[in-house]
Design a protein around this motif. Structure first.
Motif, PDB file in Angstrom:
ATOM      1  N   ASN A  55       0.809  -0.739  -5.371  1.00 34.96           N
ATOM      2  CA  ASN A  55      -0.176  -1.824  -5.373  1.00 34.96           C
ATOM      3  C   ASN A  55      -1.164  -1.631  -4.218  1.00 34.96           C
ATOM      4  O   ASN A  55      -0.930  -0.835  -3.319  1.00 34.96           O
ATOM      5  CB  ASN A  55       0.536  -3.174  -5.288  1.00 34.96           C
ATOM      6  CG  ASN A  55       1.226  -3.524  -6.595  1.00 34.96           C
ATOM      7  OD1 ASN A  55       0.631  -3.406  -7.668  1.00 34.96           O
ATOM      8  ND2 ASN A  55       2.484  -3.933  -6.522  1.00 34.96           N
ATOM      9  N   SER A  56      -2.260  -2.403  -4.255  1.00 33.05           N
ATOM     10  CA  SER A  56      -3.359  -2.140  -3.317  1.00 33.05           C
ATOM     11  C   SER A  56      -3.703  -3.339  -2.445  1.00 33.05           C
ATOM     12  O   SER A  56      -3.666  -4.481  -2.913  1.00 33.05           O
ATOM     13  CB  SER A  56      -4.617  -1.755  -4.109  1.00 33.05           C
ATOM     14  OG  SER A  56      -4.307  -0.837  -5.127  1.00 33.05           O
ATOM     15  N   CYS A  57      -4.052  -3.055  -1.187  1.00 27.67           N
ATOM     16  CA  CYS A  57      -4.438  -4.114  -0.253  1.00 27.67           C
ATOM     17  C   CYS A  57      -5.364  -3.537   0.813  1.00 27.67           C
ATOM     18  O   CYS A  57      -5.127  -2.430   1.307  1.00 27.67           O
ATOM     19  CB  CYS A  57      -3.183  -4.687   0.402  1.00 27.67           C
ATOM     20  SG  CYS A  57      -3.518  -6.023   1.570  1.00 27.67           S
TER      21      CYS A  57
ATOM     22  N   PHE B 106      -0.014  -1.266 -14.316  1.00 24.82           N
ATOM     23  CA  PHE B 106      -0.661   0.008 -14.020  1.00 24.82           C
ATOM     24  C   PHE B 106      -0.712   0.209 -12.500  1.00 24.82           C
ATOM     25  O   PHE B 106      -0.549  -0.743 -11.734  1.00 24.82           O
ATOM     26  CB  PHE B 106      -2.067   0.073 -14.640  1.00 24.82           C
ATOM     27  CG  PHE B 106      -2.978  -1.078 -14.262  1.00 24.82           C
ATOM     28  CD1 PHE B 106      -3.831  -0.975 -13.180  1.00 24.82           C
ATOM     29  CD2 PHE B 106      -2.985  -2.266 -14.995  1.00 24.82           C
ATOM     30  CE1 PHE B 106      -4.677  -2.029 -12.824  1.00 24.82           C
ATOM     31  CE2 PHE B 106      -3.826  -3.317 -14.656  1.00 24.82           C
ATOM     32  CZ  PHE B 106      -4.671  -3.200 -13.567  1.00 24.82           C
ATOM     33  N   ASP B 107      -0.925   1.440 -12.103  1.00 21.79           N
ATOM     34  CA  ASP B 107      -1.037   1.814 -10.692  1.00 21.79           C
ATOM     35  C   ASP B 107      -2.436   1.379 -10.238  1.00 21.79           C
ATOM     36  O   ASP B 107      -3.437   1.959 -10.634  1.00 21.79           O
ATOM     37  CB  ASP B 107      -0.846   3.338 -10.593  1.00 21.79           C
ATOM     38  CG  ASP B 107      -1.062   3.877  -9.193  1.00 21.79           C
ATOM     39  OD1 ASP B 107      -1.448   3.109  -8.291  1.00 21.79           O
ATOM     40  OD2 ASP B 107      -0.855   5.088  -9.007  1.00 21.79           O
ATOM     41  N   THR B 108      -2.504   0.322  -9.429  1.00 17.80           N
ATOM     42  CA  THR B 108      -3.803  -0.262  -9.075  1.00 17.80           C
ATOM     43  C   THR B 108      -4.586   0.588  -8.058  1.00 17.80           C
ATOM     44  O   THR B 108      -4.004   1.349  -7.283  1.00 17.80           O
ATOM     45  CB  THR B 108      -3.624  -1.666  -8.475  1.00 17.80           C
ATOM     46  OG1 THR B 108      -2.898  -1.525  -7.248  1.00 17.80           O
ATOM     47  CG2 THR B 108      -2.865  -2.586  -9.405  1.00 17.80           C
TER      48      THR B 108
ATOM     49  N   ASN C 213      -8.974   1.258  -1.576  1.00 16.05           N
ATOM     50  CA  ASN C 213      -7.547   1.427  -1.291  1.00 16.05           C
ATOM     51  C   ASN C 213      -6.779   1.728  -2.565  1.00 16.05           C
ATOM     52  O   ASN C 213      -7.048   1.160  -3.616  1.00 16.05           O
ATOM     53  CB  ASN C 213      -6.975   0.166  -0.617  1.00 16.05           C
ATOM     54  CG  ASN C 213      -5.492   0.328  -0.281  1.00 16.05           C
ATOM     55  OD1 ASN C 213      -4.632  -0.168  -0.992  1.00 16.05           O
ATOM     56  ND2 ASN C 213      -5.189   1.044   0.781  1.00 16.05           N
ATOM     57  N   ASP C 214      -5.824   2.605  -2.437  1.00 15.85           N
ATOM     58  CA  ASP C 214      -4.978   2.968  -3.581  1.00 15.85           C
ATOM     59  C   ASP C 214      -3.605   2.288  -3.439  1.00 15.85           C
ATOM     60  O   ASP C 214      -3.272   1.375  -4.197  1.00 15.85           O
ATOM     61  CB  ASP C 214      -4.852   4.498  -3.623  1.00 15.85           C
ATOM     62  CG  ASP C 214      -3.987   4.988  -4.767  1.00 15.85           C
ATOM     63  OD1 ASP C 214      -3.590   4.151  -5.608  1.00 15.85           O
ATOM     64  OD2 ASP C 214      -3.691   6.188  -4.827  1.00 15.85           O
ATOM     65  N   ASP C 215      -2.831   2.724  -2.448  1.00 15.24           N
ATOM     66  CA  ASP C 215      -1.467   2.205  -2.303  1.00 15.24           C
ATOM     67  C   ASP C 215      -1.282   1.532  -0.952  1.00 15.24           C
ATOM     68  O   ASP C 215      -1.725   2.052   0.060  1.00 15.24           O
ATOM     69  CB  ASP C 215      -0.463   3.356  -2.395  1.00 15.24           C
ATOM     70  CG  ASP C 215      -0.623   4.161  -3.673  1.00 15.24           C
ATOM     71  OD1 ASP C 215      -1.068   3.565  -4.677  1.00 15.24           O
ATOM     72  OD2 ASP C 215      -0.312   5.365  -3.654  1.00 15.24           O
ATOM     73  N   SER C 216      -0.602   0.382  -0.967  1.00 18.75           N
ATOM     74  CA  SER C 216      -0.316  -0.316   0.281  1.00 18.75           C
ATOM     75  C   SER C 216       1.181  -0.568   0.401  1.00 18.75           C
ATOM     76  O   SER C 216       1.819  -1.040  -0.534  1.00 18.75           O
ATOM     77  CB  SER C 216      -1.075  -1.646   0.310  1.00 18.75           C
ATOM     78  OG  SER C 216      -0.574  -2.440   1.361  1.00 18.75           O
TER      79      SER C 216
END
Ligand SMILES: [Ca+2]
Length: 233
Positions: free
Chosen positions: A167-169, A118-120, A151-154
Motif C-alpha cells: 500500500n502507499s503513503c 491491487f498493488d497501489t 509513492n509505491d510501497d509504504s
C-alpha cells in the motif's frame, strides 16, 4: 481490584482487535518531536476519505508508460502547510463510508467484490491553473501538471492479503521558497494506478490528510463534478 485489572486487559485486547481491522492513525510530519528517543506525532486534523472500486475493463483517465492512470481531483482554496496522501487496497472489512466521505457508484455496485485488490501506486501533481472561472474545466483539461511526489510501497500501512506491504503513503510539506514544491491555492490531482503495468481492478480507500482545516477543500473523480462542488452546486 483483580476484576478491574481483568476488565482493563480484556478491554485493551478488544480495542486492539477492532483497530487491527481498521487503518492506523494518519499522522502528520509537521510538529513531529522526539522525546526520550521516541517519535511523537500528531494525527492530521482533517482527513477526507474516498471509497472507490475499479472494475474490470474500466477505461482509465490516461495511459502513461503502459500504466493505466485514474485521477482524483483536488481543489485547495488556501495555502496548506502539509498534505498527506495514502491509499489502501482492498478496503479493510470494518471500514465503511461516513456521512462526510466520498464514494463512487462503482464502490456500491461492486460492494460484494470489495475483497479484490491491487498493488497501489500514488502520485501528487499541481496544475498550472489557479483561477476558478467559467473556463475552468476546459482549461484544466489542457493544462500542464507539475509532479510533486510519488509513492509505491509504504511500511507504515497494513499488508495486503498477499502479506506484502504494497500500500502507499506519502506526505508533502510545503516549501514556500520553492514554487514547484509549495502547496499554494490551486488545482491538484492524485494519480493512482498499480505498480505493475496492465489492468487495475479492486476496491480502494484513498485518504487526504491536512494539518489545518482547509475550508472549501473539494475532491472529485472528474473535473466537471469538482467544478460543480467548487461553485457550491
Ligand atoms: Ca505499491
Amino acid at each position: 481490584m483483580k476484576k478491574l485489572i481483568f476488565f482493563f486487559i480484556v478491554s485493551l485486547f478488544f480495542i486492539k482487535g477492532i483497530n487491527a481491522q481498521k487503518l492506523p492513525a494518519f499522522d502528520a510530519d509537521l510538529g513531529k518531536k522526539t522525546v526520550f528517543g521516541q517519535e511523537i506525532r500528531i494525527p492530521y486534523l482533517d482527513v477526507i476519505s474516498y471509497f472507490g472500486y475499479i472494475k474490470e475493463g474500466s477505461v482509465p483517465d490516461e495511459e502513461r508508460g503502459g500504466k493505466k492512470y485514474y485521477y482524483l481531483y483536488l481543489w485547495i482554496p488556501v495555502a496548506a502547510p502539509e498534505i498527506g496522501i495514502r491509499m489502501v487496497s482492498p478496503i479493510p472489512p470494518q471500514l465503511s463510508p461516513g456521512k462526510e466521505d466520498f464514494k463512487t457508484s462503482d464502490y456500491s455496485d461492486y460492494f460484494n467484490e470489495r475483497k479484490k485488490y491491487f498493488d497501489t501506486w500514488i502520485s501528487f501533481e499541481r496544475a498550472d491553473l489557479i483561477t476558478n472561472d467559467s473556463n475552468f474545466v476546459a482549461n484544466a483539461k489542457t493544462t500542464s501538471w507539475k509532479m510533486y511526489a510519488q509513492n509505491d510501497d509504504s511500511n507504515e500501512l497494513p499488508a495486503q492479503p498477499s502479506g506484502k506491504k504494497y500500500n502507499s503513503c506519502m506526505r508533502i510539506t510545503s516549501d514556500v521558497n520553492n514554487s514547484s514544491k509549495s502547496l499554494v491555492m490551486g488545482l491538484y490531482r492524485i494519480g493512482f494506478t498499480t505498480y505493475k503495468t496492465g489492468d487495475v481492478q479492486g476496491s480502494f480507500i484513498a485518504q487526504i490528510g491536512a494539518v489545518v482545516k482547509l475550508p472549501g477543500i473539494q475532491i472529485a473523480r472528474d473535473l466537471e463534478s469538482l467544478k460543480a462542488a467548487m461553485d457550491g452546486k
